[in-house]
Scaffold this active site. Structure first.
Site, PDB file in Angstrom:
ATOM      1  N   SER A 264       0.757  -1.284   0.041  1.00 52.70           N
ATOM      2  CA  SER A 264       0.108  -0.046   0.145  1.00 52.70           C
ATOM      3  C   SER A 264       0.838   1.458  -0.175  1.00 52.70           C
ATOM      4  O   SER A 264       2.092   1.190   0.345  1.00 52.70           O
ATOM      5  CB  SER A 264      -0.694   0.027   1.088  1.00 52.70           C
ATOM      6  OG  SER A 264      -1.510   1.329   1.395  1.00 52.70           O
TER       7      SER A 264
ATOM      8  N   THR B 230     -13.300  -0.272  -2.937  1.00 48.53           N
ATOM      9  CA  THR B 230     -13.439  -1.395  -2.640  1.00 48.53           C
ATOM     10  C   THR B 230     -14.239  -1.650  -1.090  1.00 48.53           C
ATOM     11  O   THR B 230     -14.486  -0.437  -0.646  1.00 48.53           O
ATOM     12  CB  THR B 230     -12.269  -2.589  -2.453  1.00 48.53           C
ATOM     13  OG1 THR B 230     -11.592  -2.128  -1.380  1.00 48.53           O
ATOM     14  CG2 THR B 230     -11.174  -2.487  -3.514  1.00 48.53           C
TER      15      THR B 230
ATOM     16  N   TYR C 172      -1.628  -1.106  10.477  1.00 49.71           N
ATOM     17  CA  TYR C 172      -1.241  -1.489   8.950  1.00 49.71           C
ATOM     18  C   TYR C 172      -0.318  -0.751   8.210  1.00 49.71           C
ATOM     19  O   TYR C 172       0.054  -1.640   7.505  1.00 49.71           O
ATOM     20  CB  TYR C 172      -2.831  -0.716   8.474  1.00 49.71           C
ATOM     21  CG  TYR C 172      -3.087  -0.856   7.013  1.00 49.71           C
ATOM     22  CD1 TYR C 172      -3.398  -2.200   6.323  1.00 49.71           C
ATOM     23  CD2 TYR C 172      -3.086   0.238   6.003  1.00 49.71           C
ATOM     24  CE1 TYR C 172      -3.798  -2.296   5.041  1.00 49.71           C
ATOM     25  CE2 TYR C 172      -3.481   0.129   4.616  1.00 49.71           C
ATOM     26  CZ  TYR C 172      -3.663  -1.266   4.179  1.00 49.71           C
ATOM     27  OH  TYR C 172      -3.893  -1.598   2.839  1.00 49.71           O
TER      28      TYR C 172
ATOM     29  N   LYS D 240       2.070  -3.083   6.384  1.00 49.35           N
ATOM     30  CA  LYS D 240       2.676  -3.024   4.834  1.00 49.35           C
ATOM     31  C   LYS D 240       4.210  -2.596   4.673  1.00 49.35           C
ATOM     32  O   LYS D 240       4.628  -2.567   3.565  1.00 49.35           O
ATOM     33  CB  LYS D 240       1.637  -1.772   4.325  1.00 49.35           C
ATOM     34  CG  LYS D 240       0.104  -2.363   4.419  1.00 49.35           C
ATOM     35  CD  LYS D 240       0.191  -3.669   3.390  1.00 49.35           C
ATOM     36  CE  LYS D 240      -1.548  -4.023   3.261  1.00 49.35           C
ATOM     37  NZ  LYS D 240      -1.654  -5.035   2.239  1.00 49.35           N
TER      38      LYS D 240
HETATM   39  N1  LIG Z   1      -8.639  -0.522  -1.186  1.00 49.22           N
HETATM   40  C1  LIG Z   1      -7.606   0.130  -1.013  1.00 49.22           C
HETATM   41  O1  LIG Z   1      -7.846   1.439  -0.805  1.00 49.22           O
HETATM   42  C2  LIG Z   1      -6.358  -0.432  -0.878  1.00 49.22           C
HETATM   43  C3  LIG Z   1      -5.291   0.439  -0.890  1.00 49.22           C
HETATM   44  C4  LIG Z   1      -3.883  -0.070  -0.780  1.00 49.22           C
HETATM   45  C5  LIG Z   1      -3.943  -1.518  -0.725  1.00 49.22           C
HETATM   46  N2  LIG Z   1      -5.013  -2.339  -0.399  1.00 49.22           N
HETATM   47  C6  LIG Z   1      -4.715  -3.565  -0.127  1.00 49.22           C
HETATM   48  O2  LIG Z   1      -5.201  -4.460  -1.225  1.00 49.22           O
HETATM   49  C7  LIG Z   1      -5.422  -5.728  -0.728  1.00 49.22           C
HETATM   50  C8  LIG Z   1      -6.980  -6.015  -1.314  1.00 49.22           C
HETATM   51  O3  LIG Z   1      -7.773  -5.240  -0.715  1.00 49.22           O
HETATM   52  P1  LIG Z   1      -9.186  -4.715  -0.942  1.00 49.22           P
HETATM   53  O4  LIG Z   1      -9.373  -3.146  -1.174  1.00 49.22           O
HETATM   54  O5  LIG Z   1      -9.663  -5.615  -2.043  1.00 49.22           O
HETATM   55  O6  LIG Z   1      -9.942  -5.274   0.287  1.00 49.22           O
HETATM   56  P2  LIG Z   1     -11.435  -6.185   0.547  1.00 49.22           P
HETATM   57  O7  LIG Z   1     -12.444  -5.786  -0.609  1.00 49.22           O
HETATM   58  O8  LIG Z   1     -11.960  -5.778   1.855  1.00 49.22           O
HETATM   59  O9  LIG Z   1     -11.055  -7.562   0.225  1.00 49.22           O
HETATM   60  C9  LIG Z   1     -10.228  -8.287   1.020  1.00 49.22           C
HETATM   61  C10 LIG Z   1     -10.203  -9.681   0.623  1.00 49.22           C
HETATM   62  O10 LIG Z   1      -9.254 -10.348   1.706  1.00 49.22           O
HETATM   63  C11 LIG Z   1     -10.015 -11.510   1.892  1.00 49.22           C
HETATM   64  N3  LIG Z   1      -9.680 -12.063   3.351  1.00 49.22           N
HETATM   65  C12 LIG Z   1      -9.815 -11.063   4.418  1.00 49.22           C
HETATM   66  N4  LIG Z   1      -9.518 -11.739   5.700  1.00 49.22           N
HETATM   67  C13 LIG Z   1      -8.928 -13.096   5.289  1.00 49.22           C
HETATM   68  C14 LIG Z   1      -8.637 -14.327   5.852  1.00 49.22           C
HETATM   69  N5  LIG Z   1      -8.332 -14.512   7.192  1.00 49.22           N
HETATM   70  N6  LIG Z   1      -8.291 -15.286   5.241  1.00 49.22           N
HETATM   71  C15 LIG Z   1      -8.192 -15.167   3.775  1.00 49.22           C
HETATM   72  N7  LIG Z   1      -8.626 -14.177   2.985  1.00 49.22           N
HETATM   73  C16 LIG Z   1      -9.062 -13.018   3.876  1.00 49.22           C
HETATM   74  C17 LIG Z   1     -11.566 -11.170   1.914  1.00 49.22           C
HETATM   75  O11 LIG Z   1     -12.131 -12.503   1.643  1.00 49.22           O
HETATM   76  P3  LIG Z   1     -12.989 -13.190   2.547  1.00 49.22           P
HETATM   77  O12 LIG Z   1     -13.967 -12.227   3.555  1.00 49.22           O
HETATM   78  O13 LIG Z   1     -13.893 -14.227   1.529  1.00 49.22           O
HETATM   79  O14 LIG Z   1     -11.933 -14.143   3.247  1.00 49.22           O
HETATM   80  C18 LIG Z   1     -11.447 -10.286   0.585  1.00 49.22           C
HETATM   81  O15 LIG Z   1     -11.535 -11.384  -0.466  1.00 49.22           O
HETATM   82  C19 LIG Z   1      -5.174  -5.773   0.713  1.00 49.22           C
HETATM   83  O16 LIG Z   1      -4.052  -6.262   0.940  1.00 49.22           O
HETATM   84  C20 LIG Z   1      -5.180  -4.155   1.203  1.00 49.22           C
HETATM   85  O17 LIG Z   1      -4.428  -3.796   2.172  1.00 49.22           O
HETATM   86  C21 LIG Z   1      -6.153  -1.940  -0.490  1.00 49.22           C
END
Ligand SMILES: NC(=O)c1ccc[n+]([C@@H]2O[C@H](COP(=O)([O-])OP(=O)(O)OC[C@H]3O[C@@H](n4cnc5c(N)ncnc54)[C@H](OP(=O)(O)O)[C@@H]3O)[C@@H](O)[C@H]2O)c1
Length: 264
Positions: A140, A188, A153, A157
């Site tokens: 991130s 998301t 977080y 990260k």
């Molecule tokens: N969105 C942003 O602004 C942003 C920015 C920078 C980085 N990121 C990073 O991008 C990645 C994806 O985030 P996102 O934005 O797509 O978030 P999201 O929509 O909340 O999706 C998170 C995913 O992680 C899975 N997950 C959560 N807990 C888990 C567990 N205990 N075991 C296995 N899977 C698990 C969830 O699936 P289940 O609930 O089915 O387990 C879901 O598929 C993350 O690493 C996040 O830190 C996001």
């Protein structure tokens, strides 16, 4: 790498958000996708949307890190070679450090740092034996700059970037590519799923996330970076990209700004 034909890609957090979109776009480009996360119904629904019919749903709770090595061995026996691992599953935080219970720091560290390193270690010998592979990890912009309300977080990260940097230098000689992706705010469910200081789910889409980049752009740029075998990319709007860049060039300036930064 030119395309994803005859490539198997294992994506964690494939049920939603960035991981779901990566699954869709990689399948469109010919990859066979292994979809992992906890929610089987959601994984099956994503899988049903994918182009091609040899994708595999492989449910896992990555907080159970002790189960990952055996689960990986079982998966390799089931599907054969895995060429690309995408460590994407993650959870974020919405709380001041002073209000954050240590159990929350540990949970975030377990999912955002320990789980990807256990996954990576479980895949390493397999990739080394084959002499190729890509390990992609979604960090991130918060892994580049410490921002308020995200101490656990940001720690996780940042830590994963350090781990992957070291690993990259070690395994280049084995033909293995290591990519860090640092997205900025992306639209998301991440802030809905975020946890507060007492471990409660935040349950709200914060304005920065509501106005964040579309997942289609983040997934597309991630895939292009895999093809070009990049080491690290930031995918963010101008403001967040500039913050990460300025922090490298003039850290004191950014540190002063961060004191008054409004973060939800
Ligand atoms: N969105 C942003 O602004 C942003 C920015 C920078 C980085 N990121 C990073 O991008 C990645 C994806 O985030 P996102 O934005 O797509 O978030 P999201 O929509 O909340 O999706 C998170 C995913 O992680 C899975 N997950 C959560 N807990 C888990 C567990 N205990 N075991 C296995 N899977 C698990 C969830 O699936 P289940 O609930 O089915 O387990 C879901 O598929 C993350 O690493 C996040 O830190 C996001």
């Amino acid at each position: 790498m030119k395309d994803f034909k005859n490539k198997t890609v294992w994506i964690t957090g494939a049920s939603d958000g960035i991981g779901k979109e990566l699954s869709i776009q990689l399948a469109d480009r010919g990859a066979r996708v292994i979809l992992s996360s906890r929610n089987v119904e959601k994984l099956n629904a994503v899988c049903a949307q994918l182009k091609g019919d040899d994708h595999v749903v492989y449910p896992m709770d990555l907080l159970k890190t002790e189960e990952i090595p055996q689960a990986t061995e079982n998966l390799l026996t089931q599907v054969g070679d895995i060429h690309i691992l995408i460590n994407n599953a993650g959870i974020t935080q919405r709380s001041l450090t002073v209000d954050t219970d240590l159990s929350v720091d540990r949970k975030i560290m377990e999912l955002d740092y320990f789980a990807p390193i256990v996954m990576t270690k479980a895949m390493l010998n397999h990739m080394i034996a084959r002499g190729n592979g890509s390990i992609v990890t979604i960090s991130s912009v918060a892994g580049k700059v410490g921002v308020p309300m995200r101490s656990a977080y940001c720690a996780a990260k940042h830590a994963i970037i350090g781990f992957m940097g070291s690993l990259r230098a070690e395994i280049h000689r084995h033909g293995i590519h290591v990519l860090i992706v640092a997205p900025g705010s992306t639209h998301t469910n991440i802030s809905i799923n975020a946890i507060e200081g007492d471990g409660k789910v935040h349950g709200v889409t914060d304005p920065a996330i509501a106005n964040g980049l579309p997942v289609s752009i983040v997934a597309k740029k991630t895939i292009e970076a895999i093809i070009k075998q990049k080491s690290e990319i930031i995918i963010a709007n101008k403001r967040e990209s500039r913050l990460a860049l300025l922090y490298r060039l003039a850290p004191e300036m950014v540190i002063k700004k961060l004191r008054n930064m409004r973060v939800t």
